[in-house]
Structure formats: C-alpha cells, structure tokens
Design an enzyme around this catalytic site. Sequence first.
Site, mmCIF file in Angstrom:
data_model
loop_
_atom_site.group_PDB
_atom_site.id
_atom_site.type_symbol
_atom_site.label_atom_id
_atom_site.label_comp_id
_atom_site.label_asym_id
_atom_site.label_seq_id
_atom_site.Cartn_x
_atom_site.Cartn_y
_atom_site.Cartn_z
ATOM 1 N N ARG A 122 0.626 -1.150 -0.206
ATOM 2 C CA ARG A 122 -0.323 -0.171 0.177
ATOM 3 C C ARG A 122 0.710 1.112 0.283
ATOM 4 N NH1 ARG A 122 -3.471 -2.764 4.586
ATOM 5 N NH2 ARG A 122 -5.205 -4.229 3.310
ATOM 6 N N ARG A 186 7.879 -5.340 -5.475
ATOM 7 C CA ARG A 186 5.512 -4.940 -4.765
ATOM 8 C C ARG A 186 5.552 -5.669 -5.621
ATOM 9 N NH1 ARG A 186 1.414 -1.228 -6.678
ATOM 10 N NH2 ARG A 186 0.525 -0.556 -4.692
ATOM 11 N N SER A 278 13.825 30.805 7.480
ATOM 12 C CA SER A 278 14.900 30.698 8.617
ATOM 13 C C SER A 278 14.324 31.433 9.997
ATOM 14 C CB SER A 278 16.019 31.428 8.387
ATOM 15 O OG SER A 278 17.138 31.887 9.740
ATOM 16 N N LYS A 284 16.847 34.211 3.797
ATOM 17 C CA LYS A 284 17.603 33.290 3.586
ATOM 18 C C LYS A 284 16.723 32.304 3.049
ATOM 19 C CE LYS A 284 20.209 30.778 5.249
ATOM 20 N NZ LYS A 284 21.290 29.607 6.107
ATOM 21 N N ARG A 317 10.679 -20.903 13.505
ATOM 22 C CA ARG A 317 10.543 -19.037 13.449
ATOM 23 C C ARG A 317 11.640 -18.751 14.721
ATOM 24 N NH1 ARG A 317 5.309 -19.278 15.874
ATOM 25 N NH2 ARG A 317 5.652 -16.680 15.401
#
Length: 443
Positions: A122, A186, A278, A284, A317
């Site tokens: 997702r 994916r 800034s 800036k 596992r």
Amino acid sequence: MTSADSDTGLLGPGWAGSPAAAETGDRAFLRAMLDAEAALVRAQAALGLAPAESAAAVTEAAEPDRFDPASLAARARDGGNPVIPLVADLTRAVGAEHGPAVHRGATSQDIMDSAAMLVAHRTLGPVLADLDRVQRALARLAAAHRDTVLPGRTLTQHAVPTTFGLKAAGWRSLVLDARDRVTAVRGRLPAQLGGAAGTLAAFAAYGAEDPTALTAAYARELGLRAPLLPWHTLRTPVADLAGCLALTAGALGRLAADVLTLSRTEIAEVSEGGGGGSSTMPQKANPVRSTLIAAAARRAPQLAATLYGSLVAGDERPAGAWHAEWEPLRDLLRLVGGAARDAAELTGGLRVRPDAMREHLGITHGLIVSERLSAELAPLLGRARAKELLTELARRAHEEGRDLGGLLAERPELRGVDLPPLLDPARYTGSAGVLTDRALERP
C-alpha cells in the site's frame, strides 16, 4: 495523549503528512493485521473449511476503529507481538458463535508478516506515483537544457564543461532504476502462511485436504503473491524491500546532493522553487526539500542493514529476527515515501540559471578547456611540451589573474593557431547532447 501521538511525525518532517505516513502509522498496521485475519477466514470459507457466516462476521468486525492500538501495544509485551492481544479482542468482537474461526491454524508471524507485506504494498503505490512525477520533471529539464553548458566538477573542482541536460538525464536514470526495482519488488510481495513451524500441519488438522491450496486462496484474498514456501526464516521478501528502498533513497539523495551544491549562495546555478525560511535571517531561502531528501538518504542504509541482518534467522521460527524488522521497515517506507514526495516537489519547481552557469565557465580564466588544448596542441608541439606549456600557463593564470587565451596568444610557437574555438567551453561538451538524447529514450 491519544493513541496516534507516536505517529504525528514531529521529528520527521520529511515524511510527516505524506501518503507514506498515512499508510505506515499504527492504525495502518492495525488495519493490515485485521485484513490478514479476515482474509484467512474468508479463504478458509471459500474452501469449505469455515462457515461463510463466520467469514462475513469476522470481516465485519475487523474494523480498525473498534480496536485500541495503545491497549494492544501495552498488552503486546506479554507475548512479544501485537497479534496475540488482537486475536483475543477480535474473537470477543465476533462473539461465541464465530470466535472459533478467528486465527484458526495460523501463528502470530503469519499475520505480522502478511500485514507487513500489505503495508509495504500500500505504501509503495504512492511512492511509485511520485517517482513517476520526478522522472517526468527531470525529462523535461534534460530536454530543455540539452545544450546548457556549465562547469563539470570532479573532486569538488572545475574539471571540463558538461551540460545541465546530461546532469538531469543522469538524475533521471537513477530514478528510473529505483522505479523499476520498486515495481518488481512490489509485484513479488508474498502472503505468509505456515502455521506454528512452517509445515501447515494445523490447517490439515482442521480439515484441509490440500493446505497449499489454502495458501493460494489466502494470497488471493490479500492481493499478494502466493509463496512457494512459508518464509518464516527465509527473509528474501524483506531483504528485497530493504534493497529497493535503500536504492531509492540513494537515488533521490544523489539528486538532492547536487541541488544542495548548485544552490549554494556563491554558486546559485539552481534553486528550489519554494525555499524555506530561517527563524532569524529574513534573507534566507533554504533548499529544504533537498535537505530532507539528503537526511533520508543518510539514514536509509543503516535501516536496510538491520533488515539484512535479520536474514540470519534460526530454527523454523526465530527469536528476535523478525521482531527486529518491524520498526526499521516502517521507518524505511516512511523515509522513502517522504523523500519521493519531496523530490516530486523539488524537481517540479526547480529553477535553472543558465546565466550563472555560463559565468562560472570563465571563473578559472579559461583553464576549464585545458584538457582540450593539451590534446589539440600535442601534434603541434609534442605531447610533453604541450603539457609543460599548459602547466606553466595555468600557474601564471592563477597567480596573475590573467586569461589563458591571452597568455597563449603571446606564445610565438602558437602563431597561426586558431585559438578562439579551442577556448570556447560550449564547443567542448563531447557527446553530452547525444548521451542526453539516448537517456531520454528510456521510458
């Protein structure tokens, strides 16, 4: 405090408010775990292993808003993962009639791994959309500035001329590499279903004649790929995610690093379309998008390293290996999702200043074409003498602040040599235009 406090992104402005933030928060993971639990019951019902009414009841009950992530997190300490308290809460939510169908035959890692793959799937959708926006913006920049000449810099110093078009085409090539890898990974993200030790034995005990058919049905329900084997300790899917995400962060970081250099006050060859301010200096306009992308690129390799380390998972596992993946994987998804969003904004609004690039071509008094002069003068003077002469004149150009062309024109041995074309940086960009065109042919 609310249960969402940990997901606000206060210290993560690079990903805060991004699609990746929404897809990786605690509630998003809760949703994915509930989706995994409901999909399992639906898959079992489709094969006649559970009542259809139970599948409907579990699916209806598996709504994230009905569960408290903070409570699940607190109770997860007892069993080491949030699936155990979630199963208890979901079982209560569906009631005594349908409760026995919840989580039947599965193990906690089945749900956690499947949920992680759902979250990744997702999250990577918006990432790919942003990467496409980036590559399209870079293609436009490369085409528009195919022949815009600027100093090529190597080891921080001016080297030979190049073009901004070739630079942008190079950025795009890396982004396309990242896009292709993310797309491939994916598309291969698998569901996880193996039971207690990866043998599917419990599903057979509950009546499945072919438990592998249940795995396929489960994967279809989730929209993920059916794995060849349970991958509790075969962590290729997570390692593949680590690799493509780290590469993507690096590809975007490469672009950001150049923009940060080229947007320095004393260079100012490019600037971000909407620089940040800034807190104390009104003048800036900081390259904030590039800064956040660069920060993500610095963090990503270490996060990926943790995921690669979890490949060393023992037994059927492991203790700790898959637990160690959850947070760095989420962080990687968030960082890359935020960096892709920022890169789309950066490239879509990047301002290019050809006048500054042209001015900087002369900052070394013509020495930027000394490589060409060395090659062109070698047949006339001999290779050693040409190098000796140019080395001497380069020193004088630096010390006296004089232009290389004027110094060359004073040399009697060079009378009759048409120097102006040899001194023009725009005539020494090699195959930059052709390479740019070729790079832009890649879809």
